[in-house]
Design a protein around this motif. Structure first.
Motif, PDB file in Angstrom:
ATOM      1  N   GLY A   1      -5.842  -6.338   3.495  1.00 12.29           N
ATOM      2  CA  GLY A   1      -4.408  -6.089   3.604  1.00 12.29           C
ATOM      3  C   GLY A   1      -4.082  -4.617   3.410  1.00 12.29           C
ATOM      4  O   GLY A   1      -4.952  -3.782   3.126  1.00 12.29           O
ATOM      5  N   LEU A   2      -2.815  -4.294   3.548  1.00 10.46           N
ATOM      6  CA  LEU A   2      -2.353  -2.908   3.387  1.00 10.46           C
ATOM      7  C   LEU A   2      -1.089  -2.922   2.529  1.00 10.46           C
ATOM      8  O   LEU A   2      -0.061  -3.437   2.942  1.00 10.46           O
ATOM      9  CB  LEU A   2      -2.053  -2.264   4.740  1.00 10.46           C
ATOM     10  CG  LEU A   2      -1.692  -0.773   4.692  1.00 10.46           C
ATOM     11  CD1 LEU A   2      -2.940   0.064   4.417  1.00 10.46           C
ATOM     12  CD2 LEU A   2      -1.038  -0.316   5.978  1.00 10.46           C
ATOM     13  N   TYR A   3      -1.191  -2.369   1.331  1.00  9.16           N
ATOM     14  CA  TYR A   3      -0.088  -2.402   0.381  1.00  9.16           C
ATOM     15  C   TYR A   3       0.536  -1.018   0.185  1.00  9.16           C
ATOM     16  O   TYR A   3       1.364  -0.824  -0.694  1.00  9.16           O
ATOM     17  CB  TYR A   3      -0.580  -2.982  -0.948  1.00  9.16           C
ATOM     18  CG  TYR A   3      -1.132  -4.383  -0.763  1.00  9.16           C
ATOM     19  CD1 TYR A   3      -0.306  -5.494  -0.872  1.00  9.16           C
ATOM     20  CD2 TYR A   3      -2.470  -4.586  -0.409  1.00  9.16           C
ATOM     21  CE1 TYR A   3      -0.788  -6.778  -0.662  1.00  9.16           C
ATOM     22  CE2 TYR A   3      -2.971  -5.861  -0.201  1.00  9.16           C
ATOM     23  CZ  TYR A   3      -2.131  -6.952  -0.322  1.00  9.16           C
ATOM     24  OH  TYR A   3      -2.611  -8.230  -0.094  1.00  9.16           O
TER      25      TYR A   3
ATOM     26  N   PRO B   1      -3.141   5.622  -4.239  1.00 10.03           N
ATOM     27  CA  PRO B   1      -3.852   4.363  -4.009  1.00 10.03           C
ATOM     28  C   PRO B   1      -4.169   3.547  -5.258  1.00 10.03           C
ATOM     29  O   PRO B   1      -4.150   2.313  -5.212  1.00 10.03           O
ATOM     30  CB  PRO B   1      -5.124   4.815  -3.283  1.00 10.03           C
ATOM     31  CG  PRO B   1      -4.661   5.999  -2.495  1.00 10.03           C
ATOM     32  CD  PRO B   1      -3.717   6.719  -3.423  1.00 10.03           C
ATOM     33  N   GLY B   2      -4.471   4.211  -6.390  1.00 12.73           N
ATOM     34  CA  GLY B   2      -4.721   3.457  -7.610  1.00 12.73           C
ATOM     35  C   GLY B   2      -3.504   2.662  -8.043  1.00 12.73           C
ATOM     36  O   GLY B   2      -3.619   1.530  -8.541  1.00 12.73           O
ATOM     37  N   PHE B   3      -2.322   3.228  -7.841  1.00 14.07           N
ATOM     38  CA  PHE B   3      -1.099   2.521  -8.197  1.00 14.07           C
ATOM     39  C   PHE B   3      -0.813   1.415  -7.187  1.00 14.07           C
ATOM     40  O   PHE B   3      -0.309   0.347  -7.549  1.00 14.07           O
ATOM     41  CB  PHE B   3       0.078   3.497  -8.284  1.00 14.07           C
ATOM     42  CG  PHE B   3       1.333   2.898  -8.849  1.00 14.07           C
ATOM     43  CD1 PHE B   3       1.291   2.117  -9.997  1.00 14.07           C
ATOM     44  CD2 PHE B   3       2.558   3.106  -8.237  1.00 14.07           C
ATOM     45  CE1 PHE B   3       2.449   1.548 -10.525  1.00 14.07           C
ATOM     46  CE2 PHE B   3       3.720   2.550  -8.763  1.00 14.07           C
ATOM     47  CZ  PHE B   3       3.663   1.774  -9.908  1.00 14.07           C
ATOM     48  N   ALA B   4      -1.133   1.650  -5.915  1.00  9.53           N
ATOM     49  CA  ALA B   4      -0.982   0.590  -4.919  1.00  9.53           C
ATOM     50  C   ALA B   4      -1.828  -0.625  -5.295  1.00  9.53           C
ATOM     51  O   ALA B   4      -1.386  -1.770  -5.173  1.00  9.53           O
ATOM     52  CB  ALA B   4      -1.376   1.105  -3.531  1.00  9.53           C
TER      53      ALA B   4
ATOM     54  N   ASP C   1       1.074  -8.635  -7.867  1.00 11.11           N
ATOM     55  CA  ASP C   1       1.841  -9.365  -6.848  1.00 11.11           C
ATOM     56  C   ASP C   1       3.221  -8.751  -6.641  1.00 11.11           C
ATOM     57  O   ASP C   1       4.213  -9.454  -6.425  1.00 11.11           O
ATOM     58  CB  ASP C   1       1.987 -10.846  -7.224  1.00 11.11           C
ATOM     59  CG  ASP C   1       0.672 -11.595  -7.189  1.00 11.11           C
ATOM     60  OD1 ASP C   1      -0.154 -11.281  -6.311  1.00 11.11           O
ATOM     61  OD2 ASP C   1       0.456 -12.473  -8.043  1.00 11.11           O
ATOM     62  N   SER C   2       3.271  -7.412  -6.701  1.00  6.58           N
ATOM     63  CA  SER C   2       4.551  -6.717  -6.570  1.00  6.58           C
ATOM     64  C   SER C   2       4.738  -6.041  -5.228  1.00  6.58           C
ATOM     65  O   SER C   2       5.874  -5.741  -4.846  1.00  6.58           O
ATOM     66  CB  SER C   2       4.694  -5.668  -7.683  1.00  6.58           C
ATOM     67  OG  SER C   2       4.677  -6.271  -8.949  1.00  6.58           O
ATOM     68  N   ALA C   3       3.650  -5.757  -4.518  1.00  4.95           N
ATOM     69  CA  ALA C   3       3.736  -5.027  -3.256  1.00  4.95           C
ATOM     70  C   ALA C   3       3.551  -5.967  -2.074  1.00  4.95           C
ATOM     71  O   ALA C   3       2.750  -6.902  -2.113  1.00  4.95           O
ATOM     72  CB  ALA C   3       2.689  -3.927  -3.208  1.00  4.95           C
ATOM     73  N   THR C   4       4.299  -5.698  -1.030  1.00  2.00           N
ATOM     74  CA  THR C   4       4.179  -6.464   0.214  1.00  2.00           C
ATOM     75  C   THR C   4       2.949  -6.020   0.989  1.00  2.00           C
ATOM     76  O   THR C   4       2.667  -4.824   1.087  1.00  2.00           O
ATOM     77  CB  THR C   4       5.423  -6.232   1.090  1.00  2.00           C
ATOM     78  OG1 THR C   4       6.577  -6.710   0.395  1.00  2.00           O
ATOM     79  CG2 THR C   4       5.301  -6.920   2.433  1.00  2.00           C
ATOM     80  N   ASP C   5       2.202  -6.989   1.524  1.00  2.00           N
ATOM     81  CA  ASP C   5       1.141  -6.656   2.476  1.00  2.00           C
ATOM     82  C   ASP C   5       1.836  -6.253   3.768  1.00  2.00           C
ATOM     83  O   ASP C   5       2.406  -7.089   4.477  1.00  2.00           O
ATOM     84  CB  ASP C   5       0.221  -7.854   2.706  1.00  2.00           C
ATOM     85  CG  ASP C   5      -0.898  -7.561   3.697  1.00  2.00           C
ATOM     86  OD1 ASP C   5      -0.947  -6.439   4.257  1.00  2.00           O
ATOM     87  OD2 ASP C   5      -1.732  -8.461   3.916  1.00  2.00           O
ATOM     88  N   LEU C   6       1.815  -4.976   4.063  1.00  2.86           N
ATOM     89  CA  LEU C   6       2.565  -4.468   5.213  1.00  2.86           C
ATOM     90  C   LEU C   6       2.061  -5.024   6.535  1.00  2.86           C
ATOM     91  O   LEU C   6       2.817  -5.088   7.513  1.00  2.86           O
ATOM     92  CB  LEU C   6       2.509  -2.937   5.226  1.00  2.86           C
ATOM     93  CG  LEU C   6       3.164  -2.265   4.008  1.00  2.86           C
ATOM     94  CD1 LEU C   6       2.921  -0.760   4.032  1.00  2.86           C
ATOM     95  CD2 LEU C   6       4.661  -2.564   3.968  1.00  2.86           C
ATOM     96  N   TYR C   7       0.810  -5.457   6.573  1.00  2.00           N
ATOM     97  CA  TYR C   7       0.294  -6.058   7.801  1.00  2.00           C
ATOM     98  C   TYR C   7       0.982  -7.392   8.116  1.00  2.00           C
ATOM     99  O   TYR C   7       0.850  -7.911   9.229  1.00  2.00           O
ATOM    100  CB  TYR C   7      -1.209  -6.266   7.701  1.00  2.00           C
ATOM    101  CG  TYR C   7      -2.031  -5.000   7.877  1.00  2.00           C
ATOM    102  CD1 TYR C   7      -1.500  -3.866   8.473  1.00  2.00           C
ATOM    103  CD2 TYR C   7      -3.355  -4.952   7.450  1.00  2.00           C
ATOM    104  CE1 TYR C   7      -2.249  -2.713   8.639  1.00  2.00           C
ATOM    105  CE2 TYR C   7      -4.121  -3.805   7.618  1.00  2.00           C
ATOM    106  CZ  TYR C   7      -3.563  -2.689   8.204  1.00  2.00           C
ATOM    107  OH  TYR C   7      -4.335  -1.548   8.366  1.00  2.00           O
TER     108      TYR C   7
END
Length: 462
Positions: free
Chosen positions: A172-174, A129-132, A139-145
């Motif tokens: 959100g969920l990354y 989670p810290g890396f997420a 701004d590298s991860a998609t919000d999966l929601y």
């Protein structure tokens, strides 16, 4: 264990001298071949076969899509992903190319370097989670929601409460919650039997461990009560302070909070004082070592207790085929009921914003997080998928693997690390300013917490 496996284990142990036994075993136990998994900060010894060609799109065949998927170097996990990709590809027009994260100082650094050079994959399945939080901040991860069906699927799989622990402060969920290895206490049955204990009499409170520890050592083959030297590195707290902290507070206490998008220390409380006092007493009474050794003491009946996830089972049995262990929830202060609250040790799956096949990538992630494949994952790895009601869903598995069941029972009361992009930085400060000096008796618990809080605030504000 084959000669090659034994040689690999010895090379690994030599290479990780200076880490705690639990951190060393987390690397060894979760890597499958003893090579290490940089996801928890101890170095990434995986095969560097990932081609680093960047997020992908249309495949060579007309109408087909290719998803590039990086796994941890763990051999069992890699095989699991490859099997899932083959089965998924046979039923869809999407090809999933699975490869281990390339070798580097840590998998996090490898991924950040890939992002900087534009050679990242579409999916990375070794995210804590810290890396997420760091990926979100960059701004590298998609919000999966934002992908249709994700929230509904994960709510059904994880349950609302468990899922909410992995959401970002913005809602959100990354990271898709994938697996956890709840940290329990392993009690060495041989040592305790030598000391005159039956399992129902094992010391399960902090005070009982302090009071009875010297006699356990004197009356058995154990050299220490707990092979747990005080080390400052951020991930060491996953195996000492945090499991007891969560259990002592019955899951109510946290290390950090998010206020207006800013990370704030939340550990300066009475529970933390109580837990630090326990570690200080362990050290003062010579119940833990001053330094980490190259060989783990627990599987050789030289320590009474150990901490770790279900991966300790095959690893310790590989060291000592006659080892007998009981897998118990963390000890608690007097007056607190025994409970399953502990550190989760999770690794999750993220989709990068640069991917132009995010929907197809999610289809594969959803496929390999289905109930049947969750059970196969346990069978292949002895790690625990983040699925609500897992004990009931996989009853036959636990009948055959009863030692793993306590970890599954603790799943829904397990807690991930704080969701902050500064996690490694702030937890290093906590170790350097509070945990280590307090444990060694060089600082009062309250002073240690005050100094850690001050240093962390200065770091975050600076």
């Amino acid at each position: 264990m084959t000669d090659n496996e034994s040689q690999s284990r010895r090379r690994f142990l030599k290479g990780t001298a200076g880490l705690s036994t639990a951190a060393m075993l987390s690397l060894a136990g979760c890597s499958g071949d003893g090579s290490g998994d940089g996801g928890d900060g101890g170095g990434d010894g995986g095969d560097s076969s990932g081609d680093g060609s960047g997020a992908s799109g249309d495949g060579a065949d007309s109408g087909s899509t290719t998803v590039k998927f990086w796994s941890s170097p763990n051999k069992q996990e890699l095989s699991f992903h490859e099997s899932a990709a083959e089965e998924f590809g046979a039923e869809s027009e999407t090809t999933v190319e699975v490869s281990p994260v390339p070798e580097g100082d840590s998998s996090e650094q490898v991924v950040l370097s890939a992002l900087a050079s534009g050679t990242e994959p579409d999916v990375f399945a070794n995210v804590f989670p810290g890396f997420a939080a760091q990926l979100q901040a960059n701004d590298s991860a998609t919000d999966l929601y934002s992908i249709d069906g994700v929230e509904e699927f994960l709510t059904d799989r994880c349950g609302e409460d468990l899922l909410s622990r992995y959401e970002a402060p913005d809602g959100g969920l990354y990271q898709a919650p994938w697996k956890a290895n709840p940290v329990l206490f392993q009690y060495n049955d041989t040592v305790f039997k030598e000391a005159g204990y039956s399992e129902e009499d094992y010391p399960r409170t902090l005070s009982a461990l302090i009071e009875e520890g010297p006699n356990i050592i004197e009356s058995s083959s154990a050299e220490v009560l707990w092979d747990r030297a005080p080390l400052p590195t951020w991930y060491e707290r996953w195996f000492d302070f945090l499991p007891i902290y969560f259990a002592a507070s019955e899951g109510e206490a946290s290390m950090f909070s998010q206020e207006n998008g800013q990370t704030q220390p939340a550990f300066n409380n009475d529970t933390a004082v109580q837990v630090l006092e326990f570690f200080q007493q362990l050290f003062a009474n010579d119940l833990i070592p001053q330094q980490s050794g190259e060989e783990p003491k627990f599987p050789n009946d030289l320590a009474a207790i150990n901490t770790g996830g279900p991966w300790v089972i095959p690893y310790f049995e590989g060291v000592n085929e006659d080892i007998s262990m009981s897998h118990l929830t963390p000890p608690v202060p007097e007056g607190v009921e025994q409970n399953g609250h502990t550190y989760a040790d999770p690794k999750n799956t993220s989709v990068f914003q640069s991917s132009d096949v995010a929907a197809e990538a999610w289809s594969f992630i959803e496929f390999e997080m289905g109930e049947d494949r969750d059970i196969k994952f346990m069978q292949d790895t002895l790690q625990v998928p983040l699925r609500s009601g897992l004990v009931e869903a996989a009853g036959s598995f636990f009948e055959e693997n009863p030692q793993v069941e306590p970890y599954a029972q603790a799943l829904e009361t397990s807690h991930p690390p704080a969701y902050t992009p500064d996690y490694t930085k702030v937890m290093n400060i906590f170790g350097e300013e509070a945990f280590v000096p307090v444990t060694r008796g060089n600082r009062d618990p309250q002073e240690g917490l005050d100094r850690a809080e001050e240093q962390i605030l200065n770091e975050l504000e600076g």
